[in-house]
Structures are given as structure tokens and as C-alpha cells.
Write a protein that holds these residues in place. Sequence first.
Motif, PDB file in Angstrom:
ATOM      1  N   SER A 249      25.522  23.619  -6.084  1.00 32.18           N
ATOM      2  CA  SER A 249      24.969  22.532  -5.284  1.00 32.18           C
ATOM      3  C   SER A 249      24.043  21.684  -6.158  1.00 32.18           C
ATOM      4  N   LYS A 250      24.215  20.371  -6.112  1.00 30.40           N
ATOM      5  CA  LYS A 250      23.449  19.517  -7.019  1.00 30.40           C
ATOM      6  C   LYS A 250      23.216  18.158  -6.384  1.00 30.40           C
ATOM      7  N   ALA A 251      22.192  17.462  -6.895  1.00 30.53           N
ATOM      8  CA  ALA A 251      21.884  16.117  -6.409  1.00 30.53           C
ATOM      9  C   ALA A 251      21.437  15.275  -7.592  1.00 30.53           C
ATOM     10  N   LEU A 252      21.828  14.004  -7.576  1.00 30.66           N
ATOM     11  CA  LEU A 252      21.510  13.079  -8.663  1.00 30.66           C
ATOM     12  C   LEU A 252      20.754  11.887  -8.108  1.00 30.66           C
ATOM     13  N   HIS A 253      19.596  11.590  -8.719  1.00 33.46           N
ATOM     14  CA  HIS A 253      18.833  10.402  -8.365  1.00 33.46           C
ATOM     15  C   HIS A 253      19.101   9.332  -9.410  1.00 33.46           C
ATOM     16  N   THR A 254      19.594   8.178  -8.997  1.00 32.29           N
ATOM     17  CA  THR A 254      19.914   7.102  -9.931  1.00 32.29           C
ATOM     18  C   THR A 254      18.868   5.989  -9.848  1.00 32.29           C
ATOM     19  N   ASP A 255      18.341   5.618 -11.022  1.00 32.77           N
ATOM     20  CA  ASP A 255      17.431   4.476 -11.133  1.00 32.77           C
ATOM     21  C   ASP A 255      18.166   3.380 -11.880  1.00 32.77           C
ATOM     22  N   ILE A 256      18.722   2.437 -11.151  1.00 29.28           N
ATOM     23  CA  ILE A 256      19.600   1.431 -11.746  1.00 29.28           C
ATOM     24  C   ILE A 256      18.841   0.511 -12.708  1.00 29.28           C
ATOM     25  N   LEU A 257      17.567   0.253 -12.428  1.00 20.52           N
ATOM     26  CA  LEU A 257      16.801  -0.680 -13.253  1.00 20.52           C
ATOM     27  C   LEU A 257      15.785   0.022 -14.153  1.00 20.52           C
ATOM     28  N   ALA A 258      15.980   1.325 -14.390  1.00 19.07           N
ATOM     29  CA  ALA A 258      15.007   2.090 -15.180  1.00 19.07           C
ATOM     30  C   ALA A 258      15.592   2.516 -16.518  1.00 19.07           C
ATOM     31  N   THR A 263      10.443   7.227 -12.897  1.00 21.96           N
ATOM     32  CA  THR A 263       9.867   6.305 -11.930  1.00 21.96           C
ATOM     33  C   THR A 263       9.178   7.121 -10.836  1.00 21.96           C
ATOM     34  N   PRO A 264       8.284   6.512 -10.070  1.00 17.01           N
ATOM     35  CA  PRO A 264       7.679   7.244  -8.951  1.00 17.01           C
ATOM     36  C   PRO A 264       8.718   7.858  -8.019  1.00 17.01           C
ATOM     37  N   ALA A 265       9.798   7.125  -7.767  1.00 13.81           N
ATOM     38  CA  ALA A 265      10.845   7.644  -6.884  1.00 13.81           C
ATOM     39  C   ALA A 265      11.544   8.848  -7.506  1.00 13.81           C
ATOM     40  N   ALA A 266      11.766   8.801  -8.825  1.00 10.19           N
ATOM     41  CA  ALA A 266      12.411   9.928  -9.507  1.00 10.19           C
ATOM     42  C   ALA A 266      11.506  11.164  -9.503  1.00 10.19           C
TER      43      ALA A 266
END
Length: 282
Positions: A249-258, A263-266
Motif C-alpha cells: 500500500s502506497k501513496a504519492l504526493h505530487t508538487d507540480i510547481l516544486a 513544501t508545507p503540503a508535502a
Amino acid sequence: MKSTLTPVQAAVKGVEAFDVQIDCLGKPVSGYFGKPQKAKAKSLPAILHVHGAGVRSATLGSTSWAANEGGMLALDINAHGIPNGKPKAFYDALTAGELKGYPQIGNQDREQCYFKGMFLRLVRAIDFLTAQPEWDGKTLIVYGSSQGGFQAFAAAGLDARVSFICAGVPAGCDHTGSQANRVSGWPKIVPNDAEGKPNAAALQASRYFDNVNFAARAKCQGAAVTVGFIDTTCPPTSVYAAYNALTMSKALHTDILAGHTNTPAASKFMQDAALKHVRAMK
């Protein structure tokens, strides 16, 4: 396992903190360890914080995780087995001297590659955490970004005691990407010759230190990974190569402009994923 714990001022109330030195092959594991006061036996999950590139002390502030979710064992280790809490000049001298260009040391030999020692210390740190009487026997998170993400993948691939990893913009991905017309991630462990061809010995040795292969071997229950779409240090293609090889089980956070950053969201994504895993394991 021989370890030396020296009490230090804790970052938060209700937590005991120590400078910890743990014997290991080569350099020792060197870090800061925190645990709740008066914790019961077999009651606490554990988290291992690992560092990005560079030469610095372990981070005492990470021991504040010991106060999360009703209590945790929290260990933050520096990447090089060096003393903690020294003046900046101490680490600057190592950067300019013994550890100058460390990512490329021994890169043509799997036995001499610098990252071998770093990864041996990872396993030894896990030995230490799992030997604590307060450890719950099942929950062990490895958490880091860039070179720390490299170490998180390596820990999962090398040690089945790891139950979850958080790897932000991970380095160490797709060292042999050149063979498929892709750009490898930091530390560019495979140099090219004057004609642009990869060094054959380094190419072969790099396979033993590639997150793509660690991912395929990982037995942890879950993983949270972040990627920056304009990251030129750890290009997104390299991160995806490793992420796609994970089978749990896995999840990926993408920061398109980073770029190469958390980033704070990451950061929130990784923290939330780690704490969610802790709750799920209770």
C-alpha cells in the motif's frame, strides 16, 4: 550491542532525551533518542529520522515525536556516525576534509561504496530501537527526505522490521537510468567518461544501492513518497521508477510547481501518513 546514552535537555516536556552512540561496523550510530517518561513495556511505536545530504549533527528537535500519539520512541541519527552538537566549524572542517565528496567515495565497488556504511548504521539503529523494552514489537517508521528518503527506501529493502516509510523527494533512485534514456537522481553515483558513456564498474556497483531494487525487496506495510515535478536534483522520473517498484500500500504526493524541497503540503502529507500508520497499528 554496546550503546552509550548521555542525558540531554529534552525538546518537549514529559520526554527523556539522550545523545546516543551505538557501536557499529565502521563509524558508530550517532544521534538523539527520545522516549516518554515512565513508559510501559511493549507499549510504544518507534520512528527513525534520517538526514538529507551534507555533514551535520543529528537533530535534537526530532525527539519531540516521542510525545506524539500517546508516546513514541524517537531516534534521529546523523548520516555519518560523527559527534553531535559540535560548533559549525567542526562540521565545516569535515565537509572540506575527510567527508569531501563522500557520495562518490568507492563508487566502483559495492564493498567500498560510502553508502554501505551509512546503510549498516541504519540497520544498527533499528537494532537499537527494537531492543528497547518499551517498543511495541510491530511499529517502526523510517522518515526522511532527499538522502533521508534514500535511506528510508534502503531500510525497507534491507530490514523486514520496518513497517512504514516516509520518503520525501528521495535521492538514490534509478542509478542505471541512463540505460533506458532516463536521468538518474542524486548522487549521480555513476560517472560518465569523456564520450558520455557510463563507467562500467560504477554502473554495476550502483545496482546494490538503488532505490528501485530496495523498493522491490521491501516488505513494509506502507509507504508515503513525495515528488517535485521541477526537481532537477532528484528528477521525477527517477522517483517514479522507485515508487512504481513498491508492491505494498502506497501513496504519492505530487508538487507540480516544486523543485527539490519539502513544501508545507508535502511535509504535512508525510507527517499525517506516519501518524495514521501509528494509529492503524494500535
